[in-house]
Design a protein around this motif. Structure first.
Motif, PDB file in Angstrom:
ATOM      1  N   SER A 190       0.814  -1.206  -0.069  1.00 53.84           N
ATOM      2  CA  SER A 190       0.000   0.045   0.037  1.00 53.84           C
ATOM      3  C   SER A 190       0.812   1.140  -0.041  1.00 53.84           C
ATOM      4  O   SER A 190       0.518   2.215  -0.767  1.00 53.84           O
ATOM      5  CB  SER A 190      -1.076  -0.086   1.393  1.00 53.84           C
ATOM      6  OG  SER A 190      -2.054  -1.006   1.195  1.00 53.84           O
ATOM      7  N   ARG A 191       1.733   0.968   1.051  1.00 51.94           N
ATOM      8  CA  ARG A 191       2.868   2.386   0.797  1.00 51.94           C
ATOM      9  C   ARG A 191       3.545   2.652  -0.470  1.00 51.94           C
ATOM     10  O   ARG A 191       3.732   3.692  -0.905  1.00 51.94           O
ATOM     11  CB  ARG A 191       3.788   2.385   1.960  1.00 51.94           C
ATOM     12  CG  ARG A 191       3.226   2.262   3.440  1.00 51.94           C
ATOM     13  CD  ARG A 191       4.127   2.518   4.568  1.00 51.94           C
ATOM     14  NE  ARG A 191       4.769   1.051   4.573  1.00 51.94           N
ATOM     15  CZ  ARG A 191       4.442   0.368   5.488  1.00 51.94           C
ATOM     16  NH1 ARG A 191       3.251   0.307   5.952  1.00 51.94           N
ATOM     17  NH2 ARG A 191       5.263  -0.872   5.491  1.00 51.94           N
ATOM     18  N   LEU A 193       2.782   2.361  -3.289  1.00 53.21           N
ATOM     19  CA  LEU A 193       1.838   3.045  -4.392  1.00 53.21           C
ATOM     20  C   LEU A 193       2.278   4.492  -4.455  1.00 53.21           C
ATOM     21  O   LEU A 193       1.931   5.078  -5.503  1.00 53.21           O
ATOM     22  CB  LEU A 193       0.120   2.985  -4.011  1.00 53.21           C
ATOM     23  CG  LEU A 193      -0.383   1.520  -4.250  1.00 53.21           C
ATOM     24  CD1 LEU A 193      -1.728   1.748  -3.689  1.00 53.21           C
ATOM     25  CD2 LEU A 193      -0.213   1.084  -5.567  1.00 53.21           C
ATOM     26  N   HIS A 194       3.163   4.962  -3.656  1.00 50.56           N
ATOM     27  CA  HIS A 194       3.293   6.379  -3.416  1.00 50.56           C
ATOM     28  C   HIS A 194       4.853   6.446  -3.699  1.00 50.56           C
ATOM     29  O   HIS A 194       5.423   7.449  -3.538  1.00 50.56           O
ATOM     30  CB  HIS A 194       2.860   6.932  -2.301  1.00 50.56           C
ATOM     31  CG  HIS A 194       1.640   6.796  -1.639  1.00 50.56           C
ATOM     32  ND1 HIS A 194       0.488   7.481  -2.316  1.00 50.56           N
ATOM     33  CD2 HIS A 194       1.046   6.122  -0.718  1.00 50.56           C
ATOM     34  CE1 HIS A 194      -0.662   7.097  -1.845  1.00 50.56           C
ATOM     35  NE2 HIS A 194      -0.396   6.187  -1.059  1.00 50.56           N
ATOM     36  N   ARG A 201       5.441   1.647  -8.063  1.00 47.88           N
ATOM     37  CA  ARG A 201       4.107   1.770  -8.205  1.00 47.88           C
ATOM     38  C   ARG A 201       3.142   0.554  -9.015  1.00 47.88           C
ATOM     39  O   ARG A 201       2.069   0.119  -8.589  1.00 47.88           O
ATOM     40  CB  ARG A 201       3.700   3.169  -8.587  1.00 47.88           C
ATOM     41  CG  ARG A 201       4.513   4.495  -7.814  1.00 47.88           C
ATOM     42  CD  ARG A 201       3.677   5.754  -7.908  1.00 47.88           C
ATOM     43  NE  ARG A 201       3.802   6.231  -9.493  1.00 47.88           N
ATOM     44  CZ  ARG A 201       4.650   6.783  -9.778  1.00 47.88           C
ATOM     45  NH1 ARG A 201       5.695   7.005  -9.151  1.00 47.88           N
ATOM     46  NH2 ARG A 201       4.817   7.221 -11.352  1.00 47.88           N
ATOM     47  N   ALA A 216      -7.466  -2.085  -0.048  1.00 48.64           N
ATOM     48  CA  ALA A 216      -6.571  -1.243  -0.951  1.00 48.64           C
ATOM     49  C   ALA A 216      -7.460  -0.470  -2.080  1.00 48.64           C
ATOM     50  O   ALA A 216      -6.951   0.065  -2.800  1.00 48.64           O
ATOM     51  CB  ALA A 216      -5.866  -2.485  -1.783  1.00 48.64           C
ATOM     52  N   SER A 218      -9.669   2.128  -2.177  1.00 49.36           N
ATOM     53  CA  SER A 218      -9.443   3.279  -2.037  1.00 49.36           C
ATOM     54  C   SER A 218      -8.024   3.951  -2.904  1.00 49.36           C
ATOM     55  O   SER A 218      -8.314   4.711  -3.481  1.00 49.36           O
ATOM     56  CB  SER A 218      -9.616   3.859  -0.678  1.00 49.36           C
ATOM     57  OG  SER A 218      -9.426   5.349  -0.837  1.00 49.36           O
ATOM     58  N   ASP A 219      -7.073   3.357  -2.323  1.00 45.83           N
ATOM     59  CA  ASP A 219      -5.833   3.736  -2.942  1.00 45.83           C
ATOM     60  C   ASP A 219      -5.663   3.237  -4.231  1.00 45.83           C
ATOM     61  O   ASP A 219      -5.175   4.166  -5.272  1.00 45.83           O
ATOM     62  CB  ASP A 219      -4.732   3.048  -1.844  1.00 45.83           C
ATOM     63  CG  ASP A 219      -4.365   3.731  -0.701  1.00 45.83           C
ATOM     64  OD1 ASP A 219      -4.780   4.919  -0.548  1.00 45.83           O
ATOM     65  OD2 ASP A 219      -3.674   3.156   0.106  1.00 45.83           O
ATOM     66  N   LYS A 222      -7.712   5.759  -6.343  1.00 44.70           N
ATOM     67  CA  LYS A 222      -6.751   7.055  -6.722  1.00 44.70           C
ATOM     68  C   LYS A 222      -5.748   6.910  -7.740  1.00 44.70           C
ATOM     69  O   LYS A 222      -5.626   7.996  -8.629  1.00 44.70           O
ATOM     70  CB  LYS A 222      -6.068   7.711  -5.458  1.00 44.70           C
ATOM     71  CG  LYS A 222      -7.004   8.089  -4.419  1.00 44.70           C
ATOM     72  CD  LYS A 222      -6.156   8.414  -3.106  1.00 44.70           C
ATOM     73  CE  LYS A 222      -7.299   8.655  -2.056  1.00 44.70           C
ATOM     74  NZ  LYS A 222      -6.725   8.914  -0.700  1.00 44.70           N
ATOM     75  N   ILE A 223      -5.237   5.836  -7.915  1.00 41.86           N
ATOM     76  CA  ILE A 223      -3.984   5.604  -8.880  1.00 41.86           C
ATOM     77  C   ILE A 223      -4.870   5.417 -10.243  1.00 41.86           C
ATOM     78  O   ILE A 223      -4.326   6.177 -11.166  1.00 41.86           O
ATOM     79  CB  ILE A 223      -3.472   4.347  -8.617  1.00 41.86           C
ATOM     80  CG1 ILE A 223      -2.518   4.370  -7.360  1.00 41.86           C
ATOM     81  CG2 ILE A 223      -2.461   4.125  -9.733  1.00 41.86           C
ATOM     82  CD1 ILE A 223      -1.399   5.676  -7.462  1.00 41.86           C
ATOM     83  N   ASP A 226      -5.885   8.873 -11.712  1.00 42.43           N
ATOM     84  CA  ASP A 226      -5.138  10.094 -11.545  1.00 42.43           C
ATOM     85  C   ASP A 226      -4.280  10.391 -13.093  1.00 42.43           C
ATOM     86  O   ASP A 226      -3.721   9.465 -13.544  1.00 42.43           O
ATOM     87  CB  ASP A 226      -3.858   9.592 -10.648  1.00 42.43           C
ATOM     88  CG  ASP A 226      -2.487  10.628 -10.524  1.00 42.43           C
ATOM     89  OD1 ASP A 226      -2.695  11.975 -11.268  1.00 42.43           O
ATOM     90  OD2 ASP A 226      -1.654  10.671  -9.779  1.00 42.43           O
TER      91      ASP A 226
END
Length: 264
Positions: A190-191, A193-194, A201, A216, A218-219, A222-223, A226
């Motif tokens: 999860s981390r 992804l940033h 990523r 996972a 929500s994250d 966002k990806i 984006d």
């Protein structure tokens, strides 16, 4: 001095091309060696298990690729050889083994091609196995090696090592999803992804889709939405969301944004 300066770039280009040619020749030699020596073994699996223990990285890489193409379920001997090959990689590039900055830089440069690809293929192969049919001791030993790879390269400066850490995390979760190590692995993916590198990523999104934890969602949304993200990363995030639709439904609204809706 002017003569040396003018000759410098040309010499550098020639050296670069020579190294590139040697890498290609090494790969070709490894593949030919694999094919030629196969007849000396009782079965392709025996051959693969033996070459996984080779000191020559090209041969180890070819052995893993051939195992994937073979399409047969490997036995404990081959799985053990895969684990040992990964252990060798971790030992070579372990931060504890870097005795100087110069040596560390040398190792990092060495890892930029075959070694990184080798670790990637080993981890993907281990993650795809049906561990229910394998000995629990072998599973536990493999998890231990995976955890060491995950922790050793977590937050490394070079993306090749961070990629190994994320891939190891995803593999741990697939092999033993109910363990405490798996929970730690999910958090790492999860981390990631940033991460500053799109490759990390991409691997993190891919891993989260395979892990299948709805946390996972929500994250990943966002990806996927984006517009500043690389297209390949957005696509793998969308694929990950589709993999998570066993208990949820992924929908795309007319604007193209991806989101989840509970099944009615």
């Amino acid at each position: 001095a002017s003569y040396v300066a003018n000759r410098g770039p040309s010499t550098f280009v020639c050296l670069f091309l020579a190294i590139a040619c040697l890498k290609v020749l090494g790969s070709v030699f490894a593949l030919l060696f694999f094919k030629i020596t196969m007849k000396d073994y009782g079965s392709p699996m025996d051959h693969i298990a033996t070459l996984l223990g080779s000191s020559y990285v090209d041969l180890r890489y070819v052995a893993v690729v051939e195992l994937q193409e073979l399409g047969e379920r490997p036995g404990p001997e081959v799985v053990g050889a895969l684990m040992e090959a990964l252990q060798t990689e971790v030992n070579i590039f372990s931060h504890g083994n870097f005795v100087s900055k110069a040596l560390k830089n040398l190792m990092n440069n060495r890892s930029a091609h075959k070694e990184w690809r080798l670790r990637r293929e080993i981890l993907d192969t281990l993650a795809a196995l049906d561990w229910n049919d394998l000995d629990s001791d072998l599973r536990d030993e493999t998890m231990s090696v995976l955890y060491r790879a995950f922790r050793e390269f977590l937050g490394a400066e070079d993306w090749e090592f961070r990629h190994t850490s994320v891939a190891a995390a995803a593999a741990m979760h697939q092999i033993d999803p109910g363990s405490e190590l798996a929970a730690e692995a999910f958090g790492a993916c999860s981390r990631a992804l940033h991460d500053i590198s799109w490759r990390i990523r991409y691997k993190a999104a891919e891993g989260l889709g395979t892990i299948g934890d709805p946390a996972a969602i929500s994250d990943l949304e966002k990806i996927a939405n984006d517009t500043d993200e690389y297209t390949s990363v957005r696509e793998v995030a969308r694929m990950a969301l589709l993999q998570l639709q066993e208990d949820e439904a992924v929908v795309s609204n007319p604007s193209g944004a991806w989101k989840f809706q509970a099944r009615g």
